[in-house]
Scaffold this motif. Structure first.
Motif, PDB file in Angstrom:
ATOM      1  N   ALA A 108       1.924  -6.786   5.827  1.00  0.00           N
ATOM      2  CA  ALA A 108       3.154  -6.145   6.290  1.00  0.00           C
ATOM      3  C   ALA A 108       2.832  -4.753   6.822  1.00  0.00           C
ATOM      4  O   ALA A 108       3.158  -4.409   7.972  1.00  0.00           O
ATOM      5  CB  ALA A 108       4.164  -6.069   5.138  1.00  0.00           C
ATOM      6  N   SER A 131       1.496   0.071   1.503  1.00  0.00           N
ATOM      7  CA  SER A 131       2.654  -0.493   0.832  1.00  0.00           C
ATOM      8  C   SER A 131       2.743   0.102  -0.560  1.00  0.00           C
ATOM      9  O   SER A 131       1.840   0.824  -1.004  1.00  0.00           O
ATOM     10  CB  SER A 131       2.516  -2.014   0.764  1.00  0.00           C
ATOM     11  OG  SER A 131       1.255  -2.363   0.251  1.00  0.00           O
ATOM     12  N   TRP A 139      -0.485  -8.070   2.082  1.00  0.00           N
ATOM     13  CA  TRP A 139      -0.019  -9.279   2.763  1.00  0.00           C
ATOM     14  C   TRP A 139       0.292  -9.022   4.232  1.00  0.00           C
ATOM     15  O   TRP A 139       1.125  -9.673   4.834  1.00  0.00           O
ATOM     16  CB  TRP A 139       1.199  -9.872   2.030  1.00  0.00           C
ATOM     17  CG  TRP A 139       0.853 -10.325   0.646  1.00  0.00           C
ATOM     18  CD1 TRP A 139       1.243  -9.760  -0.529  1.00  0.00           C
ATOM     19  CD2 TRP A 139       0.016 -11.433   0.299  1.00  0.00           C
ATOM     20  NE1 TRP A 139       0.699 -10.424  -1.585  1.00  0.00           N
ATOM     21  CE2 TRP A 139      -0.060 -11.471  -1.118  1.00  0.00           C
ATOM     22  CE3 TRP A 139      -0.677 -12.396   1.034  1.00  0.00           C
ATOM     23  CZ2 TRP A 139      -0.805 -12.420  -1.813  1.00  0.00           C
ATOM     24  CZ3 TRP A 139      -1.409 -13.350   0.337  1.00  0.00           C
ATOM     25  CH2 TRP A 139      -1.469 -13.353  -1.066  1.00  0.00           C
ATOM     26  N   TRP A 189       9.877  -5.496   2.771  1.00  0.00           N
ATOM     27  CA  TRP A 189       9.130  -6.756   2.942  1.00  0.00           C
ATOM     28  C   TRP A 189       8.446  -6.786   4.317  1.00  0.00           C
ATOM     29  O   TRP A 189       7.996  -5.741   4.782  1.00  0.00           O
ATOM     30  CB  TRP A 189      10.031  -7.976   2.711  1.00  0.00           C
ATOM     31  CG  TRP A 189      10.738  -7.970   1.365  1.00  0.00           C
ATOM     32  CD1 TRP A 189      12.079  -7.942   1.147  1.00  0.00           C
ATOM     33  CD2 TRP A 189      10.132  -7.971   0.052  1.00  0.00           C
ATOM     34  NE1 TRP A 189      12.380  -7.939  -0.195  1.00  0.00           N
ATOM     35  CE2 TRP A 189      11.201  -7.959  -0.904  1.00  0.00           C
ATOM     36  CE3 TRP A 189       8.821  -7.987  -0.438  1.00  0.00           C
ATOM     37  CZ2 TRP A 189      10.979  -7.972  -2.284  1.00  0.00           C
ATOM     38  CZ3 TRP A 189       8.613  -7.996  -1.811  1.00  0.00           C
ATOM     39  CH2 TRP A 189       9.671  -7.987  -2.710  1.00  0.00           C
ATOM     40  N   GLN A 190       8.369  -7.937   4.939  1.00  0.00           N
ATOM     41  CA  GLN A 190       7.671  -7.991   6.238  1.00  0.00           C
ATOM     42  C   GLN A 190       8.542  -7.292   7.293  1.00  0.00           C
ATOM     43  O   GLN A 190       9.757  -7.480   7.324  1.00  0.00           O
ATOM     44  CB  GLN A 190       7.399  -9.448   6.654  1.00  0.00           C
ATOM     45  CG  GLN A 190       6.380 -10.163   5.752  1.00  0.00           C
ATOM     46  CD  GLN A 190       4.969  -9.598   5.868  1.00  0.00           C
ATOM     47  OE1 GLN A 190       4.554  -9.139   6.934  1.00  0.00           O
ATOM     48  NE2 GLN A 190       4.221  -9.641   4.764  1.00  0.00           N
TER      49      GLN A 190
END
Ligand SMILES: Cc1cc2nc3c(=O)[nH]c(=O)nc-3n(C[C@H](O)[C@H](O)[C@H](O)COP(=O)(O)O)c2cc1C
Ligand SMILES: [Fe+2]
Ligand SMILES: [Fe+2]
Length: 399
Positions: free
Chosen positions: A262, A309, A260, A372-373
């Motif tokens: 990140a 990640s 996603w 997360w981001q």
């Protein structure tokens, strides 16, 4: 189309424009390849290597235009791998008077592939074979890239048949290095070296020194794939010496995988940090790129920073085949670091660091995790990591 490369010596190979995968699907060949076979017409007649089995019919038809196969005295098999020996059984059915000439280790590998009772002659380094006007000299080159590999040198023509060494998977209209795009040629020669020969770099260095010490004149190097080196033929020998030395280069790769974006944003920040410190880098999204091309870029970089990640307590699976092949290539003299985003457990950075170590990379700086981001301060930590890696790399590459 056969091509006379020296008076009485013909290239009788096959250009495989459509080949896109080699070694099953393990090696990409985006520019196709050639299987180079050679015919020496002298008082005695010799063939040097053959072609891959699917091309047998075209190969034999081309050979028959130049000579009656029954007149062939020697089939010199420098290496048993099927891309060069595939047409050997069919050739030997017609070359009823021929002896198969192999290295001592070829006495294992050639019968090991074909289980035929052909007449064999095993030769070692320094052995010669007279063809009448010409004399051949054999040079064993074990692990360049199989135990059986040997080179065949034609004394009178100062011509070296080097088999896979100095080759390229590169289909072209013409046969010589001065007739093709030099940048494409260098890329393919490098990709070939990285993906096939890197693990044997120490042997490459030693073998080149040993052959140079013989002070044999070299007018042309004729490998078993790609174009022949006739214009400044020693340029590829010099390149091999450089590549085999694996001196750290002042450039970096930032390799990442991300679901996603990140970790992707972190990768871009690492790149910014490297560039801030004046180190050029390539940002490579692992799953969108060819594994062999990625490894070629990694080979050329003194620093490799890898991001992933965490997924299911691990790193992202697209990186696994890259690490797997990278370990086997046994590259040297690289520094690195890891980074990645996570949601709750965040194992990926530690696991990527462990992989880097297994690939022989010195992990030079602590990894960066972002939950997360990434927040602005986490992106700044990534830029700082880029700058720190750049500083360490500059220290390593200052000759
Ligand atoms: C299928 C799936 C499995 C995940 N497993 C883990 C996990 O085991 N541990 C963890 O810390 N985060 C886990 N995460 C969270 C991701 O690491 C998190 O969403 C991260 O920000 C994604 O970064 P990316 O956009 O760079 O892929 C998982 C996410 C997904 C979609
Ligand atoms: Fe080979
Ligand atoms: Fe080959």
């Amino acid at each position: 189309m056969h091509t006379e490369i020296k008076p009485g010596i013909h290239w009788i190979g096959i250009v495989d424009w459509g080949l896109r995968h080699f070694h099953g699907h393990e090696l990409s060949t985006n520019r196709g390849s050639t299987y180079n076979s050679y015919l020496i017409l002298d008082e005695k007649i010799a063939v040097v290597d053959t072609v891959w089995a699917p091309f047998t019919d075209d190969y034999l038809a081309q050979l028959r235009q130049l000579v009656d196969p029954a007149r062939i005295d020697y089939v010199i098999t420098n290496h048993a791998e099927p891309d060069h020996s595939g047409a050997l059984p069919a050739l030997m059915r017609e070359a009823v008077n021929a002896t198969v000439v192999v290295s001592k280790k070829g006495m294992d590998s050639v019968p090991g592939h074909y289980h035929q009772d052909w007449r064999f002659k095993a030769v070692g380094t320094g052995d010669t074979l007279s063809l009448g006007r010409r004399e051949l000299l054999f040079l064993e080159a074990p692990m360049l890239h199989w135990p059986d590999t040997m080179f065949t040198y034609v004394k009178n023509d100062a011509l070296l048949f080097s088999n896979d060494a100095f080759g390229q998977h590169y289909a072209t209209a013409f046969r010589f290095n001065d007739q093709v795009d030099p940048l494409e040629l260098e890329q393919e020669a490098l990709k070939y070296y990285v993906n096939i020969l890197t693990p044997y770099s120490a042997m490459v260095t030693k073998k080149i020194a040993e052959i140079l010490a013989l002070k044999l004149p070299v007018d042309m190097i004729a490998p078993s794939h790609g174009v022949l080196w006739r214009q400044n033929p020693l340029q590829i020998v010099t390149k091999y010496q450089e590549w085999a030395a694996q001196q750290p280069q002042p450039q970096a790769v930032v390799l990442y995988e991300s679901m996603w974006h990140a970790t992707r944003r972190m990768a871009e920040a690492v790149g910014d940090g490297l560039a801030d410190a004046g180190v050029p880098y390539k940002l490579i999204y692992a799953s969108a790129n060819d594994r062999n091309d990625i490894l070629t870029d990694i080979f050329q970089a003194g620093a490799v920073v890898v991001g992933s990640s965490t997924v299911n307590n691990g790193f992202l699976p697209s990186l696994a085949p890259i690490f797997s092949e990278w370990k086997g290539l046994r590259m040297k003299n690289k520094i690195g670091a890891a980074f990645g985003s996570y949601g709750w457990s965040g194992e990926s950075v530690k696991l990527v660091e462990a992989q880097l170590k297994e690939c022989g990379v010195t992990v030079a700086h602590p990894g960066i995790l972002a939950k997360w981001q990434p927040k602005p301060e986490e992106l700044e930590a990534c830029r700082a990591l880029g700058r720190a890696v750049a500083a360490t790399l500059k220290g390593e590459t200052k000759a």
